[in-house]
Design a protein around this motif. Structure first.
Motif, PDB file in Angstrom:
ATOM      1  N   ARG A 256     -14.105   0.185  41.696  1.00  0.00           N
ATOM      2  CA  ARG A 256     -14.962   0.967  40.811  1.00  0.00           C
ATOM      3  C   ARG A 256     -14.288   2.287  40.438  1.00  0.00           C
ATOM      4  O   ARG A 256     -14.320   2.706  39.287  1.00  0.00           O
ATOM      5  N   GLU A 257     -13.638   2.930  41.421  1.00  0.00           N
ATOM      6  CA  GLU A 257     -12.927   4.182  41.156  1.00  0.00           C
ATOM      7  C   GLU A 257     -11.796   3.972  40.158  1.00  0.00           C
ATOM      8  O   GLU A 257     -11.598   4.775  39.256  1.00  0.00           O
ATOM      9  N   LYS A 258     -11.043   2.889  40.330  1.00  0.00           N
ATOM     10  CA  LYS A 258      -9.951   2.588  39.406  1.00  0.00           C
ATOM     11  C   LYS A 258     -10.482   2.398  37.992  1.00  0.00           C
ATOM     12  O   LYS A 258      -9.894   2.877  37.029  1.00  0.00           O
ATOM     13  N   ASN A 259     -11.589   1.668  37.877  1.00  0.00           N
ATOM     14  CA  ASN A 259     -12.190   1.440  36.560  1.00  0.00           C
ATOM     15  C   ASN A 259     -12.694   2.747  35.950  1.00  0.00           C
ATOM     16  O   ASN A 259     -12.528   2.979  34.758  1.00  0.00           O
ATOM     17  N   GLU A 260     -13.307   3.602  36.768  1.00  0.00           N
ATOM     18  CA  GLU A 260     -13.791   4.892  36.274  1.00  0.00           C
ATOM     19  C   GLU A 260     -12.621   5.768  35.843  1.00  0.00           C
ATOM     20  O   GLU A 260     -12.690   6.428  34.815  1.00  0.00           O
ATOM     21  N   ASP A 261     -11.547   5.770  36.636  1.00  0.00           N
ATOM     22  CA  ASP A 261     -10.376   6.576  36.294  1.00  0.00           C
ATOM     23  C   ASP A 261      -9.747   6.086  34.993  1.00  0.00           C
ATOM     24  O   ASP A 261      -9.302   6.886  34.175  1.00  0.00           O
ATOM     25  N   ALA A 262      -9.711   4.772  34.813  1.00  0.00           N
ATOM     26  CA  ALA A 262      -9.143   4.215  33.582  1.00  0.00           C
ATOM     27  C   ALA A 262      -9.991   4.607  32.373  1.00  0.00           C
ATOM     28  O   ALA A 262      -9.464   4.928  31.315  1.00  0.00           O
ATOM     29  N   GLU A 263     -11.300   4.606  32.551  1.00  0.00           N
ATOM     30  CA  GLU A 263     -12.197   4.977  31.455  1.00  0.00           C
ATOM     31  C   GLU A 263     -12.085   6.460  31.120  1.00  0.00           C
ATOM     32  O   GLU A 263     -12.068   6.832  29.958  1.00  0.00           O
ATOM     33  N   THR A 264     -11.995   7.316  32.137  1.00  0.00           N
ATOM     34  CA  THR A 264     -11.910   8.753  31.882  1.00  0.00           C
ATOM     35  C   THR A 264     -10.554   9.134  31.318  1.00  0.00           C
ATOM     36  O   THR A 264     -10.444  10.093  30.581  1.00  0.00           O
TER      37      THR A 264
ATOM     38  N   GLU B 186     -12.895   9.771  27.800  1.00  0.00           N
ATOM     39  CA  GLU B 186     -14.331   9.857  28.035  1.00  0.00           C
ATOM     40  C   GLU B 186     -14.608  10.815  29.182  1.00  0.00           C
ATOM     41  O   GLU B 186     -13.906  10.833  30.173  1.00  0.00           O
ATOM     42  N   GLU B 187     -15.638  11.591  29.042  1.00  0.00           N
ATOM     43  CA  GLU B 187     -16.065  12.494  30.104  1.00  0.00           C
ATOM     44  C   GLU B 187     -17.178  11.818  30.882  1.00  0.00           C
ATOM     45  O   GLU B 187     -18.095  11.249  30.304  1.00  0.00           O
ATOM     46  N   ARG B 188     -17.112  11.908  32.174  1.00  0.00           N
ATOM     47  CA  ARG B 188     -18.144  11.334  33.033  1.00  0.00           C
ATOM     48  C   ARG B 188     -19.028  12.450  33.566  1.00  0.00           C
ATOM     49  O   ARG B 188     -18.547  13.488  33.989  1.00  0.00           O
ATOM     50  N   ALA B 189     -20.326  12.215  33.581  1.00  0.00           N
ATOM     51  CA  ALA B 189     -21.250  13.158  34.221  1.00  0.00           C
ATOM     52  C   ALA B 189     -21.086  13.012  35.725  1.00  0.00           C
ATOM     53  O   ALA B 189     -20.473  12.069  36.210  1.00  0.00           O
TER      54      ALA B 189
END
Length: 102
Positions: A25-33, A37-40
């Protein structure tokens, strides 16, 4: 012989799976950011996942029942074929219906 699953082992298996999922999940979030994209501040990175002791005990009982049923069904197939040993093919044959039943 104790027929129960070790609760500490099952809990450790759960934690291992949850840790691997968190890393994915962290890898996917890092790839998206990294795509701009900014994450809340909704990240689950710092929250450890745990299971209630009753949930682990219930999971152990479910696993015990699942394995017992699998062995009984495979033994029935082996016996019908005239054998006295459960082979991998017997388990392969009963697995689809067993998974549907559970």
């Amino acid at each position: 012989m104790d027929s129960n699953f070790d609760q500490e082992l099952i809990d450790a298996i759960f934690k291992s799976v949850w840790s691997k999922k968190a890393i994915e999940r962290e890898k996917n979030e890092d790839a998206e950011t990294s795509k701009g994209e900014e994450r809340a501040g909704t990240s689950k990175k710092n929250r450890p996942t745990s299971a209630n002791s009753n949930a682990v005990r219930l999971s152990c009982e479910l696993l015990r029942l699942f394995v017992t049923e699998a062995v009984q069904r495979a033994a029935t197939i082996a016996e019908a074929e005239g054998g006295n040993k459960i082979e991998a093919t017997h388990l392969e044959r009963i697995l689809p219906q067993l998974l549907l039943d559970f």
